[in-house]
Design a protein around this motif. Structure first.
Motif, PDB file in Angstrom:
ATOM      1  N   THR A 201      12.824   0.452   7.464  1.00 24.98           N
ATOM      2  CA  THR A 201      12.911   0.309   8.566  1.00 24.98           C
ATOM      3  C   THR A 201      12.863  -1.269   9.299  1.00 24.98           C
ATOM      4  OG1 THR A 201      12.884   2.343   8.539  1.00 24.98           O
ATOM      5  CG2 THR A 201      12.970   0.773  10.684  1.00 24.98           C
ATOM      6  N   VAL A 202      11.712  -1.346   9.065  1.00 27.18           N
ATOM      7  CA  VAL A 202      11.438  -2.409   8.994  1.00 27.18           C
ATOM      8  C   VAL A 202      12.361  -3.973   8.809  1.00 27.18           C
ATOM      9  CG1 VAL A 202       9.064  -4.359   9.127  1.00 27.18           C
ATOM     10  CG2 VAL A 202       9.319  -1.809   9.757  1.00 27.18           C
ATOM     11  N   LYS A 203      12.316  -3.751   7.777  1.00 28.42           N
ATOM     12  CA  LYS A 203      13.194  -5.738   7.153  1.00 28.42           C
ATOM     13  C   LYS A 203      14.929  -4.893   7.902  1.00 28.42           C
ATOM     14  CE  LYS A 203      15.733  -6.116   2.371  1.00 28.42           C
ATOM     15  NZ  LYS A 203      15.825  -6.214   1.377  1.00 28.42           N
ATOM     16  N   SER A 204      15.642  -3.419   7.922  1.00 24.83           N
ATOM     17  CA  SER A 204      16.748  -3.373   9.176  1.00 24.83           C
ATOM     18  C   SER A 204      16.336  -4.309  10.079  1.00 24.83           C
ATOM     19  CB  SER A 204      17.203  -2.702   8.614  1.00 24.83           C
ATOM     20  OG  SER A 204      18.223  -2.139   9.415  1.00 24.83           O
ATOM     21  N   ARG A 205      15.661  -3.658  10.657  1.00 25.02           N
ATOM     22  CA  ARG A 205      15.541  -4.661  12.436  1.00 25.02           C
ATOM     23  C   ARG A 205      14.827  -5.879  12.110  1.00 25.02           C
ATOM     24  NH1 ARG A 205      13.606  -0.789  16.135  1.00 25.02           N
ATOM     25  NH2 ARG A 205      12.981  -2.475  16.840  1.00 25.02           N
ATOM     26  N   TYR A 206      13.919  -6.388  11.109  1.00 27.32           N
ATOM     27  CA  TYR A 206      13.709  -8.086  10.410  1.00 27.32           C
ATOM     28  C   TYR A 206      15.041  -8.889  10.842  1.00 27.32           C
ATOM     29  CZ  TYR A 206      12.209 -12.003   9.353  1.00 27.32           C
ATOM     30  OH  TYR A 206      12.101 -13.096   8.723  1.00 27.32           O
ATOM     31  N   LEU A 414       6.436   7.167  14.583  1.00 23.16           N
ATOM     32  CA  LEU A 414       7.869   6.484  14.069  1.00 23.16           C
ATOM     33  C   LEU A 414       8.510   6.518  14.681  1.00 23.16           C
ATOM     34  CD1 LEU A 414       7.193   8.087  10.514  1.00 23.16           C
ATOM     35  CD2 LEU A 414       7.382   5.411  10.808  1.00 23.16           C
ATOM     36  N   GLN A 415       9.014   7.779  15.780  1.00 19.08           N
ATOM     37  CA  GLN A 415       9.861   8.153  16.916  1.00 19.08           C
ATOM     38  C   GLN A 415       9.958   7.176  17.360  1.00 19.08           C
ATOM     39  OE1 GLN A 415       9.763  12.335  17.256  1.00 19.08           O
ATOM     40  NE2 GLN A 415      10.334  12.768  16.333  1.00 19.08           N
ATOM     41  N   LYS A 416       8.583   6.606  18.057  1.00 24.72           N
ATOM     42  CA  LYS A 416       8.809   6.089  19.744  1.00 24.72           C
ATOM     43  C   LYS A 416       9.248   4.702  18.064  1.00 24.72           C
ATOM     44  CE  LYS A 416       4.905   8.256  21.517  1.00 24.72           C
ATOM     45  NZ  LYS A 416       4.077   8.972  22.582  1.00 24.72           N
ATOM     46  N   TYR A 417       8.539   3.867  17.092  1.00 23.89           N
ATOM     47  CA  TYR A 417       8.716   2.646  16.958  1.00 23.89           C
ATOM     48  C   TYR A 417      10.339   2.516  16.880  1.00 23.89           C
ATOM     49  CZ  TYR A 417       8.960  -0.998  14.022  1.00 23.89           C
ATOM     50  OH  TYR A 417       9.493  -2.383  13.205  1.00 23.89           O
ATOM     51  N   ASP A 426       0.949  -0.041  15.498  1.00 24.56           N
ATOM     52  CA  ASP A 426       0.211   1.062  15.475  1.00 24.56           C
ATOM     53  C   ASP A 426       1.243   1.916  14.886  1.00 24.56           C
ATOM     54  OD1 ASP A 426      -0.933   0.565  17.982  1.00 24.56           O
ATOM     55  OD2 ASP A 426       0.827   0.960  18.777  1.00 24.56           O
ATOM     56  N   VAL A 427       1.986   2.352  13.934  1.00 19.00           N
ATOM     57  CA  VAL A 427       2.775   2.550  13.273  1.00 19.00           C
ATOM     58  C   VAL A 427       2.244   2.746  11.593  1.00 19.00           C
ATOM     59  CG1 VAL A 427       5.226   3.027  11.615  1.00 19.00           C
ATOM     60  CG2 VAL A 427       5.015   3.066  13.775  1.00 19.00           C
TER      61      VAL A 427
END
Length: 486
Positions: A201-206, A414-417, A426-427
């Motif tokens: 998820t982070v990679k996709s957002r990055y 996770l939902q908020k991130y 925070d995650v």
């Protein structure tokens, strides 16, 4: 008439009370004080009964099979069995000392004499028969040796029970740790899968420019950190597996793994019953019983040493045949018998015999100190085990509540991130808290099992033997302060 008198005299000697102090349990640590120290609930309707197969309450067939196999194959069990046999043989040896010893005896002598002025003279002599010897146990020295051997046999039986109890408890502990490591490995793998999803998820957002370089590297770092835990857990799992192999006397390949619910599910028990124990639970512990039986055995040796200071009487005899040629040796014309008696009174041994008595008295005081120490150890073990188990139960409830809350916090984080409402740090914090909470709860479950094992071991695991006090007069000179005086 003389034969009857001799028979009655010998019978009287054999049945007389033996010299030396008869064993009496020293009045050390009264039962009431022990119960007070352990906070035992002696007024309860029924005391907690400990089953020798207490481990079956864990409801794990694999553990049951391992313990059953270990009781057949463990080198420790085999060694304890041989010690028990040796003690039994020693008792038989000492009992044999009450009776006359018979030996078949045969001899042959040939000689030649050369006399001046005459022919050489050859002679032969044959003798065959039964030789008997018997030392009368007038003062009970042999009876004291037999009393000592009988107590050592009971001590060996108690030691055997203690080996079984210790082995069972150790296997149960190692098995629980083995299963705990297995479950910890499973939790780590599941969290690794979750972290991979978070990383993706982070990679996709990055890659879309929605996450910072810091978020990407933190996600990668946490992923690598979790991967690093796997080799250590696998090594621990293998170490516990090999430890079970040593304890059970089986090769590692012969120890099946199978499925197990330990330690995810808790064994049902009521901590309120932990103090509902009979006071005899302390003195009936195998190690305490062994220490007391060794005290009894050593106390009897005082009487044996004292008997060496007094006169001894022995009888000997021979019944057989003798002749100068072998062929007609058997017959009424060639039979023979001898009877002899001897008395021995120690006069001057330069302190050897009296110092032997002093040594045995000192050794008895030493054995008493070891018995006293075993009682104190038993009391401390039971108190520690009961309190530790009660406190772990409270900790476990808090750990379960913390784990439940940590899972909910991670789901919300996770939902908020994903919605861009919080930072990735925070995650990460929530995910690490969840992993830590799951591990803590699982370890607490395992700790309850381990502390139950310690409790069952501390209270003797259902084993115990009965004390037998000799029938002769009890020695009233022993006191709580100075037992076994010189």
């Amino acid at each position: 008439m003389n034969k009857k008198l001799l028979f009655c005299t010998v019978s009287l000697f054999l049945t007389a009370c033996s010299i030396g102090p008869d064993y009496k349990l020293p009045p050390v640590y009264e039962d009431g004080k022990i119960a007070e120290s352990l906070h035992l609930n002696l007024t309860a309707g029924s005391a907690l009964k400990i089953d020798k197969e207490w481990y079956k309450s864990f409801d794990d067939p694999n553990l049951n099979q391992l313990i059953d196999k270990s009781l057949r194959h463990s080198p420790n069990i085999k060694s304890a069995v041989e010690k028990l046999k040796q003690a039994r043989y020693q008792l038989s040896i000492n009992r044999a000392g009450f009776f006359p010893a018979f030996d078949a005896k045969g001899s042959y002598d040939k000689s030649r004499q050369n006399l001046v002025g005459s022919f050489p003279i050859d002679s032969e002599y044959f003798q065959i028969g039964i030789d008997a010897s018997w030392e009368l146990d007038i003062w009970g020295g042999q009876r004291r040796l037999t009393e000592s051997a009988a107590a050592m046999l009971k001590a060996a039986a108690a030691d055997f029970d203690n080996v079984r109890l210790t082995l069972t408890a150790e296997i149960a502990s190692q098995y629980i740790n083995w299963r705990l490591t297995e479950k910890m490995l499973g939790i780590t793998k599941k969290n690794l899968e979750l972290q991979k999803e978070i990383f993706d998820t982070v990679k996709s957002r990055y890659e879309s420019g929605l996450a910072s370089d810091l978020d990407y590297k933190q996600a990668q770092s946490i992923l690598d950190k979790t991967k690093m835990q796997l080799p250590d857990l696998r090594a621990q799992e293998n170490a516990y597996h090999n430890a079970l192999s040593i304890l059970t006397g089986l090769l590692p390949v012969d120890i099946g793994k199978g499925e197990s619910k330990l330690p995810e599910t808790k064994v049902p028990f009521d901590s309120k019953t932990l103090y509902n124990l009979p006071i005899s639970i302390v003195r009936n512990r195998p190690d305490v019983q062994a220490a007391e039986q060794k005290l009894i055995a050593q106390n009897a040796l005082i009487g044996k040493a004292l008997s060496n200071l007094l006169p001894s009487v022995s009888l000997a005899g021979f019944l057989g045949y003798q002749n100068r040629s072998l062929s007609p040796i058997f017959g009424a014309d060639y039979d023979m018998y001898t009877l002899s008696g001897a008395a021995n009174l120690p006069l001057l041994h330069w302190g050897e015999l009296i110092n032997q008595v002093r040594i045995q008295k000192s050794a008895t005081r030493e054995a008493f100190a070891l018995y006293q120490a075993s009682l104190l150890t038993a009391i401390a073990d039971i108190d520690n085990a009961a309190k530790n188990l009660s406190e772990e139960e409270k900790r476990n409830a808090a750990a379960f509540s913390n784990m439940t809350m940590a899972k909910e916090v991670l789901d919300l984080s996770l939902q908020k991130y994903r919605n861009g409402l919080i930072e990735f740090s925070d995650v990460l914090t929530a995910e690490q808290n969840k992993l830590s909470a799951e591990q803590t709860y699982l370890q607490s479950n395992a700790s309850i099992y381990l502390k139950l094992v310690s409790f069952y071991k501390a209270v003797g695991g259902g084993f115990g033997i009965n004390r037998n006090i000799p029938a002769c007069q009890k020695d009233e000179t022993n006191s709580a302060d100075e037992p076994y005086k010189d």
